[in-house]
Design a protein around this motif. Structure first.
Motif, mmCIF file in Angstrom:
data_model
loop_
_atom_site.group_PDB
_atom_site.id
_atom_site.type_symbol
_atom_site.label_atom_id
_atom_site.label_comp_id
_atom_site.label_asym_id
_atom_site.label_seq_id
_atom_site.Cartn_x
_atom_site.Cartn_y
_atom_site.Cartn_z
ATOM 1 N N GLY A 183 0.827 -1.219 0.000
ATOM 2 C CA GLY A 183 0.000 0.000 0.000
ATOM 3 C C GLY A 183 0.847 1.250 0.000
ATOM 4 O O GLY A 183 0.593 2.213 -0.746
ATOM 5 N N GLU A 184 1.887 1.245 0.821
ATOM 6 C CA GLU A 184 2.802 2.399 0.932
ATOM 7 C C GLU A 184 3.525 2.627 -0.395
ATOM 8 O O GLU A 184 3.679 3.759 -0.851
ATOM 9 C CB GLU A 184 3.805 2.108 2.057
ATOM 10 C CG GLU A 184 4.632 3.290 2.504
ATOM 11 C CD GLU A 184 3.831 4.433 3.103
ATOM 12 O OE1 GLU A 184 4.232 5.587 2.888
ATOM 13 O OE2 GLU A 184 2.802 4.192 3.766
ATOM 14 N N SER B 240 2.261 6.871 -6.754
ATOM 15 C CA SER B 240 1.261 7.812 -7.285
ATOM 16 C C SER B 240 1.692 9.267 -7.042
ATOM 17 O O SER B 240 1.450 10.140 -7.875
ATOM 18 C CB SER B 240 -0.125 7.538 -6.680
ATOM 19 O OG SER B 240 -0.189 7.981 -5.355
ATOM 20 N N ILE B 241 2.377 9.516 -5.917
ATOM 21 C CA ILE B 241 2.887 10.880 -5.662
ATOM 22 C C ILE B 241 3.977 11.221 -6.687
ATOM 23 O O ILE B 241 4.010 12.321 -7.241
ATOM 24 C CB ILE B 241 3.454 11.018 -4.222
ATOM 25 C CG1 ILE B 241 2.361 10.759 -3.182
ATOM 26 C CG2 ILE B 241 4.040 12.408 -4.004
ATOM 27 C CD1 ILE B 241 2.861 10.715 -1.746
ATOM 28 N N GLN C 237 4.099 14.498 -13.679
ATOM 29 C CA GLN C 237 3.114 15.134 -14.559
ATOM 30 C C GLN C 237 3.115 16.648 -14.405
ATOM 31 O O GLN C 237 2.846 17.383 -15.350
ATOM 32 C CB GLN C 237 1.710 14.568 -14.267
ATOM 33 C CG GLN C 237 1.510 13.178 -14.863
ATOM 34 C CD GLN C 237 0.254 12.492 -14.342
ATOM 35 O OE1 GLN C 237 -0.356 12.941 -13.380
ATOM 36 N NE2 GLN C 237 -0.123 11.387 -14.967
ATOM 37 N N ALA C 238 3.441 17.094 -13.196
ATOM 38 C CA ALA C 238 3.476 18.538 -12.935
ATOM 39 C C ALA C 238 4.790 19.144 -13.430
ATOM 40 O O ALA C 238 5.029 20.333 -13.268
ATOM 41 C CB ALA C 238 3.307 18.807 -11.455
ATOM 42 N N GLY C 239 5.630 18.317 -14.034
ATOM 43 C CA GLY C 239 6.946 18.768 -14.488
ATOM 44 C C GLY C 239 7.685 19.369 -13.303
ATOM 45 O O GLY C 239 8.023 20.543 -13.287
ATOM 46 N N HIS C 240 7.861 18.544 -12.262
ATOM 47 C CA HIS C 240 8.318 19.041 -10.951
ATOM 48 C C HIS C 240 9.476 20.039 -11.053
ATOM 49 O O HIS C 240 10.410 19.862 -11.799
ATOM 50 C CB HIS C 240 8.675 17.877 -10.018
ATOM 51 C CG HIS C 240 9.866 17.077 -10.473
ATOM 52 N ND1 HIS C 240 10.955 17.456 -10.935
ATOM 53 C CD2 HIS C 240 10.155 15.890 -10.529
ATOM 54 C CE1 HIS C 240 11.857 16.612 -11.276
ATOM 55 N NE2 HIS C 240 11.358 15.582 -11.027
ATOM 56 N N THR C 241 9.366 21.081 -10.256
ATOM 57 C CA THR C 241 10.349 22.166 -10.262
ATOM 58 C C THR C 241 11.567 21.764 -9.454
ATOM 59 O O THR C 241 11.584 20.735 -8.799
ATOM 60 C CB THR C 241 9.738 23.435 -9.643
ATOM 61 O OG1 THR C 241 9.305 23.083 -8.321
ATOM 62 C CG2 THR C 241 8.551 23.932 -10.440
ATOM 63 N N ILE C 242 12.573 22.626 -9.469
ATOM 64 C CA ILE C 242 13.804 22.364 -8.713
ATOM 65 C C ILE C 242 13.499 22.181 -7.220
ATOM 66 O O ILE C 242 14.054 21.318 -6.571
ATOM 67 C CB ILE C 242 14.824 23.529 -8.897
ATOM 68 C CG1 ILE C 242 15.232 23.662 -10.376
ATOM 69 C CG2 ILE C 242 16.075 23.307 -8.043
ATOM 70 C CD1 ILE C 242 15.913 22.451 -10.990
ATOM 71 N N LEU D 118 11.571 10.416 -2.480
ATOM 72 C CA LEU D 118 10.506 9.451 -2.769
ATOM 73 C C LEU D 118 11.029 8.276 -3.591
ATOM 74 O O LEU D 118 10.710 7.120 -3.323
ATOM 75 C CB LEU D 118 9.352 10.136 -3.514
ATOM 76 C CG LEU D 118 8.542 11.172 -2.726
ATOM 77 C CD1 LEU D 118 7.612 11.938 -3.656
ATOM 78 C CD2 LEU D 118 7.742 10.520 -1.612
ATOM 79 N N ILE D 119 11.845 8.599 -4.589
ATOM 80 C CA ILE D 119 12.444 7.559 -5.446
ATOM 81 C C ILE D 119 13.278 6.596 -4.594
ATOM 82 O O ILE D 119 13.220 5.374 -4.741
ATOM 83 C CB ILE D 119 13.347 8.206 -6.547
ATOM 84 C CG1 ILE D 119 12.509 9.042 -7.523
ATOM 85 C CG2 ILE D 119 14.177 7.154 -7.272
ATOM 86 C CD1 ILE D 119 11.752 8.252 -8.574
ATOM 87 N N LYS D 120 14.029 7.185 -3.657
ATOM 88 C CA LYS D 120 14.886 6.393 -2.775
ATOM 89 C C LYS D 120 14.042 5.461 -1.893
ATOM 90 O O LYS D 120 14.356 4.282 -1.738
ATOM 91 C CB LYS D 120 15.714 7.342 -1.907
ATOM 92 C CG LYS D 120 16.721 6.658 -0.999
ATOM 93 C CD LYS D 120 17.479 7.701 -0.196
ATOM 94 C CE LYS D 120 18.115 7.099 1.026
ATOM 95 N NZ LYS D 120 18.691 8.115 1.909
#
Length: 236
Positions: free
Chosen positions: A197-198, A204-205, A211-216, A225-227
């Motif tokens: 679940g986690e 999803s985050i 999708q938001a083309g995350h900023t710096i 999060l990737i880690k």
């Protein structure tokens, strides 16, 4: 008055109280855990600590109702400040709080832990904070439990003085800190449910950030999060 019933969560904590212990239950609420442990003949006595008036009064009336005023001392105060030097407490239980708060209570009251031989801690969230504190302060995890009750998942951590790094051998140290070395080794159904679940939640985050083309600014959060995803996947 022996029919006091505990929640599954508190019963799991009670199971780890050493036979004949004189223990302190911090944030005792209704003093259910001390009453139960003494009525069951497990503990010899207890201190029930509460910081706020309502729960403090509830604890007092529960102890009185169970006719245990000789064995359980209800005290009002912040964290381990309810302990006195001559108490000879050998076990401490802290249940039903966030892991960060439990770590803070242990840190601020570390001077009171000299004669304590066992800690039984049940965080509602952020168990990693507790594992980090234990490692930094020379406490070795000896057992962990993961249970589900009323659609909530809880972890119980049990520690004694010893080599704090010893349990962290099977997976990478960081993964074991996050998921729990004993829990990761057992990989129970509840454990798998929690971390699957986690994992999905984290993914999803990450997707939203992408999708938001995350900023710096969010880049650091993104990397974190990737880690975490990698650590969870390593164990699952």
């Amino acid at each position: 008055m022996n029919e006091l019933k505990l929640s599954k969560r508190l019963e799991t904590v009670a199971d780890y109280i050493p036979e004949g212990a004189f223990f302190a239950d911090i944030g005792s609420d209704h003093a259910y855990l001390p009453c139960y442990s003494i009525l069951q003949g497990r503990a010899s006595g207890a201190i029930a600590g509460e910081i706020t008036d309502g729960p403090y009064e509830s604890a007092r009336s529960q102890v009185k109702k169970c006719e245990l005023s000789e064995s359980i001392f209800v005290r009002k105060g912040d964290g381990l400040s309810v302990l006195r030097n001559d108490d000879q407490v050998d076990c401490i239980t802290i249940a039903g709080m966030g892991g960060t708060l439990i770590s803070k209570i242990l840190e601020e009251g570390s001077g009171k832990l000299t004669n304590v031989t066992r800690l039984i801690l049940q965080p509602n969230i952020h168990a990693i904070s507790i594992r980090l504190w234990l490692v930094d302060n020379g406490w070795k995890l000896i057992a962990e439990e993961i249970i589900e009750e009323d659609h909530k998942i809880y972890e119980v951590l049990v520690a004694e003085k010893g080599d704090p790094k010893e349990p962290y051998q099977a997976h990478s140290y960081e993964a074991s800190l996050l998921l729990g070395p004993f829990l990761a080794a057992k990989r129970s159904d509840i454990f798998m449910k929690k971390w699957t679940g986690e994992l999905n939640h984290l993914k999803s985050i990450i997707k939203q950030l992408e999708q938001a083309g995350h900023t710096i600014e969010s880049s650091e959060k993104y990397q974190e999060l990737i880690k975490q995803v990698k650590l969870i996947e390593e164990v699952l």
